[in-house]
Design an enzyme around this catalytic site. Structure first.
Site, PDB file in Angstrom:
ATOM      1  N   LYS A 183       0.815  -1.203   0.000  1.00  0.00           N
ATOM      2  CA  LYS A 183       0.000   0.000   0.000  1.00  0.00           C
ATOM      3  C   LYS A 183       0.866   1.278   0.000  1.00  0.00           C
ATOM      4  CE  LYS A 183      -4.222  -1.775   0.211  1.00  0.00           C
ATOM      5  NZ  LYS A 183      -4.221  -3.247   0.115  1.00  0.00           N
TER       6      LYS A 183
HETATM    7  C1  LIG Z   1      -5.537  -4.038   0.870  1.00  0.00           C
HETATM    8  C2  LIG Z   1      -7.013  -3.852   0.955  1.00  0.00           C
HETATM    9  C3  LIG Z   1      -7.762  -4.313   2.043  1.00  0.00           C
HETATM   10  C4  LIG Z   1      -7.173  -5.172   3.132  1.00  0.00           C
HETATM   11  O1  LIG Z   1      -6.049  -4.702   3.711  1.00  0.00           O
HETATM   12  P1  LIG Z   1      -5.010  -5.714   4.420  1.00  0.00           P
HETATM   13  O2  LIG Z   1      -4.160  -4.795   5.208  1.00  0.00           O
HETATM   14  O3  LIG Z   1      -4.245  -6.399   3.325  1.00  0.00           O
HETATM   15  O4  LIG Z   1      -5.795  -6.647   5.258  1.00  0.00           O
HETATM   16  C5  LIG Z   1      -9.104  -4.020   2.099  1.00  0.00           C
HETATM   17  N1  LIG Z   1      -9.711  -3.345   1.121  1.00  0.00           N
HETATM   18  C6  LIG Z   1      -9.036  -2.906   0.033  1.00  0.00           C
HETATM   19  C7  LIG Z   1      -9.772  -2.129  -1.005  1.00  0.00           C
HETATM   20  C8  LIG Z   1      -7.680  -3.163  -0.091  1.00  0.00           C
HETATM   21  O5  LIG Z   1      -7.032  -2.776  -1.180  1.00  0.00           O
END
Ligand SMILES: *Cc1c(COP(=O)(O)O)cnc(C)c1O
Length: 395
Positions: A186
């Site tokens: 992210k």
């Molecule tokens: C990455 C993501 C999540 C989940 O996040 P994690 O930290 O990997 O559990 C939820 N919603 C969206 C849209 C994402 O891109």
């Protein structure tokens, strides 16, 4: 989108602080932690940065969604309106709460269509959960007004959109609660981590307790704390929070670079025939993690993604064939295959094999997204633009 591209001495220093104390736990140990409270510091800096009243860090974006759903009292049998284009985690969190995901269409923002969301409301609807996909925001003003009119809870999945804004107001701060992810790919990463934000002190204290087995975090003696509710363990460790804190301090620099890289590519593509760009309700507030555009039809999109690959343009996504992000390939969901099987899931869920989303299919089958990287040199960016333009000019 990936903050890991800019790891440096700042992250190293924050982690070293934690290792020097030996205290990896985010609570307590007041006398031996040498004044380091990485999770707490991250929370107050993130809240200030995005203009949220309260912030709770947690172990992942999925955890953030689960905490938000629980804190808002969404559970057994409640319907939650969701988009079919997201990361599967959004849907998993709803199912794991014992609630029922109800799909509505996306529109050319690549996010939940407010009109379709409204049409999906039933007497059992409790919440609307839009996802600000691929770095830019949903039509959040319209979705908020729908929720206000119908008395529904609004939870924003802003996991992919930290730093995005609409008219200057940050993604995640429009709803009752907003959720962020700091997983390893992210915009800012902790390795694994997430956050929930809210302006509502009572939702915050529910979240704060729920994410740590119901501890009320009153006083500084963990043994004497009360446990007003049952909870879960969605805590973040100080090590993860330390990495994220250094990353958060780079957010503005990251956004600036993403925006300038994206602009260079988008400007070069503007004159090209037969493409249209994703609609972004407020272009200035785009976090610019991706450039997304539409081809006239599925065949042209498939042809283009293949040619981009052949030309060596990496980081291009055709979501229609992707089995993490679009419902078409979610066979596990369609067959409700899970290790955990909440009773509610079996009793209340519609037959997801039968869900028809023609508008979303039409949009996603024509969509290509390109990841915007931070580490491109000027030279690489120019070469990239050149390749893209050449591919797109071929018929
Ligand atoms: C990455 C993501 C999540 C989940 O996040 P994690 O930290 O990997 O559990 C939820 N919603 C969206 C849209 C994402 O891109």
């Amino acid at each position: 989108m990936p903050g890991f591209e800019v790891f440096g001495d700042e992250e190293r220093k924050e982690v070293q602080d934690v290792l020097d104390t030996g205290v990896l736990f985010r609570y307590g140990f007041d006398n031996v932690r040498k004044g380091y409270w990485k999770a707490k510091t991250f929370e107050s800096e993130l809240a200030a940065r995005i203009g949220a009243g309260y912030c709770l860090l947690c172990s992942s974006g999925t955890a953030a969604l689960s905490i938000a759903l629980a804190s808002c009292g969404i559970g057994a049998g409640d319907e939650v309106i969701v988009p079919p284009f997201t990361f599967i985690a959004t849907i998993e969190a709803v199912l794991n709460a014992g609630a029922v995901p109800v799909f509505a269409e996306i529109d050319e923002t690549l996010c939940l269509d407010p009109l379709s969301a409204e049409a999906a409301v039933t007497p059992r609807t409790k919440a609307v959960l839009p996802v600000h996909m691929c770095g830019a925001m949903a039509r959040i003003t319209e979705l908020k007004s729908l929720c206000d009119r119908k008395g529904l809870i609004l939870i924003e999945d802003a996991c992919q959109a930290i730093g995005a804004t609409l008219d200057g107001k940050a993604a995640g701060t429009f709803g009752h609660m907003g959720c962020f992810s700091h997983d390893s790919v992210k915009t800012i990463t902790c390795g694994e981590g997430g956050a929930v934000v809210t302006d509502d002190p009572s939702l915050y204290s529910k979240a704060d307790a729920y994410a740590d087995h119901g501890h009320d975090h009153v006083g500084n003696d963990r043994g004497l704390e009360n446990h007003p509710i049952l909870g879960n363990n969605f805590r973040i460790s100080e090590l993860n929070a330390a990495v994220g804190l250094a990353q958060l301090r780079k957010l503005d620099a990251i956004l600036e670079k993403q925006r300038s890289h994206k602009k260079a590519i988008k400007d070069a593509m503007k004159g090209l025939p037969d493409i249209a760009f994703r609609e972004i309700p407020d272009e200035k507030g785009d976090s610019a993690t991706f450039l997304s555009f539409f081809l006239p039809d599925e065949n042209r999109a498939r042809d283009t993604i293949r040619k981009l690959g052949e030309a060596g343009v990496d980081g291009c996504f055709y979501w229609y064939d992707n089995n993490w992000h679009y419902i078409r390939k979610w066979d596990h969901l369609k067959e409700l295959r899970s290790s955990a099987r909440p009773v509610e899931m079996l009793e209340n869920c519609p037959d997801y094999r039968e869900v028809g989303l023609p508008q979303s299919d039409s949009i996603i089958s024509r969509t290509i997204s390109m990841l915007i990287k931070l580490s491109w040199t000027e030279e690489e960016l120019l070469q990239r633009v050149d390749k893209i333009v050449r591919v797109m000019r071929e018929k």
